[in-house]
Design an enzyme around this catalytic site. Sequence first.
Site, PDB file in Angstrom:
ATOM      1  N   ALA A  41       0.835  -1.203   0.000  1.00 14.70           N
ATOM      2  CA  ALA A  41       0.000   0.000   0.000  1.00 14.70           C
ATOM      3  C   ALA A  41       0.871   1.254   0.000  1.00 14.70           C
ATOM      4  O   ALA A  41       0.591   2.214  -0.723  1.00 14.70           O
ATOM      5  CB  ALA A  41      -0.923  -0.020   1.214  1.00 14.70           C
TER       6      ALA A  41
ATOM      7  N   ASP B 232       9.986   2.123   0.873  1.00 22.05           N
ATOM      8  CA  ASP B 232       8.739   2.040   0.093  1.00 22.05           C
ATOM      9  C   ASP B 232       8.592   3.256  -0.820  1.00 22.05           C
ATOM     10  O   ASP B 232       8.153   3.141  -1.968  1.00 22.05           O
ATOM     11  CB  ASP B 232       7.526   1.947   1.025  1.00 22.05           C
ATOM     12  CG  ASP B 232       7.509   0.639   1.795  1.00 22.05           C
ATOM     13  OD1 ASP B 232       8.136  -0.329   1.329  1.00 22.05           O
ATOM     14  OD2 ASP B 232       6.876   0.595   2.868  1.00 22.05           O
TER      15      ASP B 232
HETATM   16  P1  ATP Z   1      12.924   1.334   5.524  1.00 22.74           P
HETATM   17  O1  ATP Z   1      12.881  -0.119   5.922  1.00 22.74           O
HETATM   18  O2  ATP Z   1      13.214   2.296   6.654  1.00 22.74           O
HETATM   19  O3  ATP Z   1      11.778   1.782   4.699  1.00 22.74           O
HETATM   20  P2  ATP Z   1      15.037   0.496   3.705  1.00 22.74           P
HETATM   21  O4  ATP Z   1      16.067  -0.183   4.545  1.00 22.74           O
HETATM   22  O5  ATP Z   1      14.170  -0.325   2.835  1.00 22.74           O
HETATM   23  O6  ATP Z   1      14.192   1.521   4.576  1.00 22.74           O
HETATM   24  P3  ATP Z   1      16.963   2.524   3.018  1.00 22.74           P
HETATM   25  O7  ATP Z   1      18.129   2.018   2.258  1.00 22.74           O
HETATM   26  O8  ATP Z   1      17.145   2.826   4.471  1.00 22.74           O
HETATM   27  O9  ATP Z   1      15.744   1.554   2.733  1.00 22.74           O
HETATM   28  O10 ATP Z   1      16.434   3.884   2.354  1.00 22.74           O
HETATM   29  C1  ATP Z   1      15.894   3.922   1.043  1.00 22.74           C
HETATM   30  C2  ATP Z   1      16.295   5.211   0.376  1.00 22.74           C
HETATM   31  O11 ATP Z   1      15.790   6.316   1.152  1.00 22.74           O
HETATM   32  C3  ATP Z   1      17.796   5.463   0.279  1.00 22.74           C
HETATM   33  O12 ATP Z   1      18.339   4.829  -0.870  1.00 22.74           O
HETATM   34  C4  ATP Z   1      17.844   6.985   0.186  1.00 22.74           C
HETATM   35  O13 ATP Z   1      17.510   7.380  -1.132  1.00 22.74           O
HETATM   36  C5  ATP Z   1      16.693   7.406   1.112  1.00 22.74           C
HETATM   37  N1  ATP Z   1      17.120   7.654   2.507  1.00 22.74           N
HETATM   38  C6  ATP Z   1      16.963   6.848   3.576  1.00 22.74           C
HETATM   39  N2  ATP Z   1      17.468   7.412   4.704  1.00 22.74           N
HETATM   40  C7  ATP Z   1      17.937   8.623   4.336  1.00 22.74           C
HETATM   41  C8  ATP Z   1      18.571   9.702   5.035  1.00 22.74           C
HETATM   42  N3  ATP Z   1      18.821   9.644   6.361  1.00 22.74           N
HETATM   43  N4  ATP Z   1      18.941  10.788   4.319  1.00 22.74           N
HETATM   44  C9  ATP Z   1      18.701  10.882   2.990  1.00 22.74           C
HETATM   45  N5  ATP Z   1      18.087   9.899   2.276  1.00 22.74           N
HETATM   46  C10 ATP Z   1      17.713   8.780   2.932  1.00 22.74           C
END
Ligand code: ATP
Length: 299
Positions: free
Chosen positions: A42, A248
Amino acid sequence: MPRIIVLGSINMDLVVTADRFPGPGETIAGDAFRTFSGGKGANQAVAAARMGAKVAFVGAVGADAFGADLVAGMAAEGIDTAAVATIPGVATGTALITVAQGENCIVVVAGANAAVDGAAAAGLVGPGDRIVAQLEVPVAAIASAFAAARSAGAETLLNAAPAQPEVRDLLPLTDILIVNETELDLIAGWLGASGDGVAARARALIAAGPSTVVVTLGAAGLVAVTAAATVELGGHRVVPVDTTGAGDCFVGTLAAGLGSGTGLADALETANAAAALSVQKPGAAPSMPRAEDVRAFLS
Ligand code: ATP
């Protein structure tokens, strides 16, 4: 206009805040209670719709008030919800979240999400469309929908979260795999694929099926690889308020960008910016930015 078909989970998140966590058998008074729409599927559908994509969501809810509210919320975002099944006798997916002392305790009940069937997605997808799935609904449903999507001339995007070994069955049907670093390492381990550094480990997964592997690196941005090229984008320097749903936001925006025909490099840049915007607001779906916000941020 090609469509984004999101096949995935939809949950009601029930969040209480308290001074501390209760012990086993204990009842304590909480401070506040709020509900939020959730589920990776979603959230990703909302992110894609807010970028201006034509989006249909395929999922399942129970015949209860949470389900009705969630579906109405998706429809208010302009998402086609005709293929959301209502499953009698099963509860809508829920996440019970207690927040205390800066930590979370979460119990997720898949409920109707466990009954999602790939047939509805297969019936919707057409040439030029993109189908996006995550691993919060049955792998068999994703496999049948991806196989049908491929036959129909659509592109398949898999966000392999949360990672599970059955992902092996989906990789041969996946065009674009999107994972975070933890998921990359788990999947590489299950496949016996090794490599020195993120890009090398990502490229090692190409042999298992996907032509593109995108690895998100949180605040550090992302690395994307194809057989021939590597794209690295640093994260935008922002002050994060709540990173829930950043992944997401990234996946939904990437799918929308690819659907608009601008190519992988531009779609990655837009997704990196959108996700950086999303971490500056609380919540998951409510923090998804709109296309004009992302354009303004990048200009
Ligand atoms: P979540 O489980 O918290 O949704 P995830 O582990 O699937 O996240 P991440 O790699 O933490 O994914 O984050 C996805 C994208 O979000 C990153 O590639 C970046 O583009 C952006 N992002 C996440 N955290 C930050 C931050 N602190 N500052 C800037 N961009 C961020």
